[in-house]
Write a protein that holds these residues in place. Structure first.
Motif, short mmCIF file in Angstrom:
data_model
loop_
_atom_site.label_atom_id
_atom_site.label_comp_id
_atom_site.label_asym_id
_atom_site.label_seq_id
_atom_site.Cartn_x
_atom_site.Cartn_y
_atom_site.Cartn_z
N GLY A 183 0.77 -1.23 0.00
CA GLY A 183 0.00 0.00 0.00
C GLY A 183 0.80 1.28 0.00
O GLY A 183 0.23 2.38 0.10
N PHE A 184 2.12 1.20 -0.12
CA PHE A 184 2.94 2.41 -0.17
C PHE A 184 2.92 2.99 -1.59
O PHE A 184 2.73 2.26 -2.57
CB PHE A 184 4.39 2.09 0.22
CG PHE A 184 4.60 1.89 1.69
CD1 PHE A 184 4.99 2.94 2.51
CD2 PHE A 184 4.41 0.64 2.27
CE1 PHE A 184 5.20 2.76 3.87
CE2 PHE A 184 4.61 0.44 3.64
CZ PHE A 184 5.00 1.50 4.44
N ALA A 185 3.12 4.30 -1.66
CA ALA A 185 3.19 4.98 -2.96
C ALA A 185 4.38 5.93 -2.95
O ALA A 185 4.81 6.41 -1.90
CB ALA A 185 1.90 5.75 -3.23
N HIS A 186 4.91 6.20 -4.13
CA HIS A 186 6.04 7.12 -4.27
C HIS A 186 5.65 8.51 -3.79
O HIS A 186 4.59 9.03 -4.14
CB HIS A 186 6.48 7.16 -5.74
CG HIS A 186 7.64 8.06 -5.99
ND1 HIS A 186 7.48 9.37 -6.39
CD2 HIS A 186 8.97 7.85 -5.92
CE1 HIS A 186 8.67 9.93 -6.55
NE2 HIS A 186 9.59 9.03 -6.27
N TRP A 187 6.51 9.12 -2.97
CA TRP A 187 6.25 10.45 -2.43
C TRP A 187 7.22 11.48 -3.02
O TRP A 187 6.82 12.51 -3.53
CB TRP A 187 6.35 10.42 -0.91
CG TRP A 187 6.11 11.74 -0.23
CD1 TRP A 187 7.06 12.65 0.17
CD2 TRP A 187 4.85 12.31 0.13
NE1 TRP A 187 6.47 13.74 0.76
CE2 TRP A 187 5.11 13.56 0.75
CE3 TRP A 187 3.53 11.88 0.00
CZ2 TRP A 187 4.09 14.38 1.23
CZ3 TRP A 187 2.51 12.70 0.48
CH2 TRP A 187 2.80 13.93 1.08
N CYS A 188 8.52 11.21 -2.91
CA CYS A 188 9.52 12.11 -3.48
C CYS A 188 10.81 11.32 -3.67
O CYS A 188 10.89 10.15 -3.29
CB CYS A 188 9.75 13.35 -2.60
SG CYS A 188 10.53 12.99 -1.00
N ALA A 189 11.81 11.96 -4.27
CA ALA A 189 13.07 11.27 -4.54
C ALA A 189 14.24 12.10 -4.01
O ALA A 189 14.19 13.34 -3.99
CB ALA A 189 13.25 11.04 -6.03
N HIS A 190 15.28 11.42 -3.57
CA HIS A 190 16.54 12.04 -3.16
C HIS A 190 17.63 11.47 -4.07
O HIS A 190 17.71 10.26 -4.25
CB HIS A 190 16.85 11.74 -1.70
CG HIS A 190 15.75 12.13 -0.77
ND1 HIS A 190 15.47 13.41 -0.42
CD2 HIS A 190 14.80 11.36 -0.14
CE1 HIS A 190 14.44 13.46 0.40
NE2 HIS A 190 14.01 12.22 0.58
N VAL A 191 18.43 12.35 -4.64
CA VAL A 191 19.40 11.93 -5.64
C VAL A 191 20.82 12.12 -5.11
O VAL A 191 21.15 13.18 -4.54
CB VAL A 191 19.23 12.73 -6.95
CG1 VAL A 191 20.24 12.28 -7.99
CG2 VAL A 191 17.81 12.55 -7.48
N ASN A 192 21.65 11.09 -5.30
CA ASN A 192 23.05 11.16 -4.92
C ASN A 192 23.88 11.38 -6.17
O ASN A 192 23.80 10.62 -7.13
CB ASN A 192 23.45 9.86 -4.23
CG ASN A 192 24.75 9.97 -3.47
OD1 ASN A 192 25.65 9.17 -3.63
ND2 ASN A 192 24.87 10.97 -2.61
N TYR A 193 24.68 12.46 -6.16
CA TYR A 193 25.55 12.80 -7.25
C TYR A 193 27.00 12.47 -6.87
O TYR A 193 27.40 12.68 -5.72
CB TYR A 193 25.44 14.27 -7.61
CG TYR A 193 24.11 14.67 -8.20
CD1 TYR A 193 23.90 14.61 -9.58
CD2 TYR A 193 23.07 15.11 -7.41
CE1 TYR A 193 22.69 14.96 -10.13
CE2 TYR A 193 21.84 15.47 -7.94
CZ TYR A 193 21.66 15.39 -9.32
OH TYR A 193 20.45 15.76 -9.86
N HIS A 194 27.76 11.98 -7.83
CA HIS A 194 29.16 11.63 -7.58
C HIS A 194 30.09 12.46 -8.46
O HIS A 194 29.74 12.86 -9.56
CB HIS A 194 29.41 10.14 -7.89
CG HIS A 194 28.89 9.23 -6.83
ND1 HIS A 194 29.19 7.88 -6.80
CD2 HIS A 194 28.09 9.45 -5.77
CE1 HIS A 194 28.58 7.33 -5.76
NE2 HIS A 194 27.90 8.26 -5.13
N ARG A 195 31.30 12.66 -7.93
CA ARG A 195 32.39 13.20 -8.73
C ARG A 195 33.67 12.51 -8.30
O ARG A 195 33.93 12.37 -7.12
CB ARG A 195 32.55 14.70 -8.52
CG ARG A 195 33.52 15.33 -9.52
CD ARG A 195 34.21 16.57 -8.99
NE ARG A 195 35.13 16.23 -7.89
CZ ARG A 195 35.97 17.11 -7.33
NH1 ARG A 195 35.96 18.36 -7.72
NH2 ARG A 195 36.77 16.75 -6.36
N GLY A 196 34.44 12.06 -9.26
CA GLY A 196 35.69 11.41 -8.93
C GLY A 196 35.68 9.93 -9.21
O GLY A 196 34.68 9.34 -9.54
#
Length: 308
Positions: free
Chosen positions: A295-308
């Protein structure tokens, strides 16, 4: 621009920490997503934690921008979290903080990977990441559901019982289970005894909401559902499926589903909550499918960015 230059500190005093927390609350209320993750907040309150703090203040001394560099594990990369006061955005302040943070990282030997979180996947953060040469590497979903509707009854497998975590007694066994359950996870599977102790000392910790699935014949831990309740003045409390794990040897027996249901029931029946959230990697399709079925639904997203 009414903001002074970016300042750098290796430690923050009590007033400085309070300023950061106040700034994070304002930004979180405006964006609908907290700008600093739990690990950052724990390090802020831990006087032994190694970190670099970059602060931008107005000439009057008001904190309007902050960047946190996690330098505790250089081999795994330097973590970057950044927040700007909503009123002071679109003035180049985020760019100035991010540029100062990357310069600080580049001044270290050897230069390592940078891991930067954009909480809420804000378009401005995505544009800044591209400009600074950061690559989108990982997406963490926040999912939510109501607790007012029907819940699946937790039907334990034969020979398995549930009990509450007992601090001091279960620490080592739980850490070993957590490492097995999250062997491939970039953060969770690396928890140490110190990481656990920090969380057990948090005001929100509730041992009754830390459920362990135990093999009756041996006492062996098979899985767990650690719940959490977020409470903030002026806001309705919300529960969280904080960490849910099952020993790899106990997979395919439905224990993850049972533990999830037991934790949701605890949050509703014992804590009186009417909504719950969780975080899950977008790439973990099996877990996402399980939570959708529950019963869960998508609420928001957190994005991880990389460099190196």
């Amino acid at each position: 621009m009414t903001v002074a230059r970016v300042g750098r500190d290796d430690r923050l005093d009590g007033a400085g920490i309070d300023d950061v927390l106040a700034l994070a609350r304002v930004a979180g209320d405006a964006d609908g997503a907290e700008p600093l993750d739990e690990a950052v907040l724990l390090r802020l309150r831990d006087p032994q934690a190694a970190a670099v703090h970059l602060s931008a203040r107005t000439p009057e001394g008001r904190l309007v921008g902050y960047a946190h560099l996690d330098v505790t594990a250089p081999a795994g990369g330097t973590g970057l979290d950044l927040v700007v006061h909503p009123t002071y955005r679109r003035r180049g302040l985020g760019r100035a903080l991010a540029t100062a943070a990357l310069a600080d990282v580049d001044g270290r030997v050897p230069v390592g990977t940078v891991r930067a979180w954009a909480h809420g996947d804000h378009p401005a953060a995505a544009a800044l990441a591209v400009d600074l040469g950061l690559v989108r590497a990982r997406v963490l979903w926040q999912m939510r559901r109501s607790l007012t509707g029907p819940l699946t009854a937790p039907d334990l497998p034969a020979g398995v019982t549930l009990r509450a975590f007992q601090p001091g007694r279960d620490d080592d066994a739980w850490l070993a289970l957590n490492a097995r359950a999250f062997a491939d996870h970039p953060e969770q599977g690396r928890w140490t005894a110190a990481d656990l102790r920090l969380r057990l000392a948090e005001p929100w910790f509730d041992p009754d909401g830390f459920l362990l699935a135990v093999e009756e014949s041996t006492g062996r831990l098979l899985g767990f559902h650690w719940t959490k309740v977020h409470q903030r003045a002026g806001s309705t409390p919300i529960g969280e499926v904080y960490v849910l794990g099952v020993d790899p040897t106990a997979h395919r027996g439905g224990l993850g589903r049972v533990l999830t249901a037991a934790g949701l029931a605890y949050l509703r029946e014992r804590r009186g909550l009417n909504r719950v959230m969780l975080y899950v990697d977008e790439s973990n399709t099996a877990a996402v499918a399980l939570y959708l079925r529950l019963g869960f639904a998508h609420w928001c997203a957190h994005v991880n960015y990389h460099r190196g």
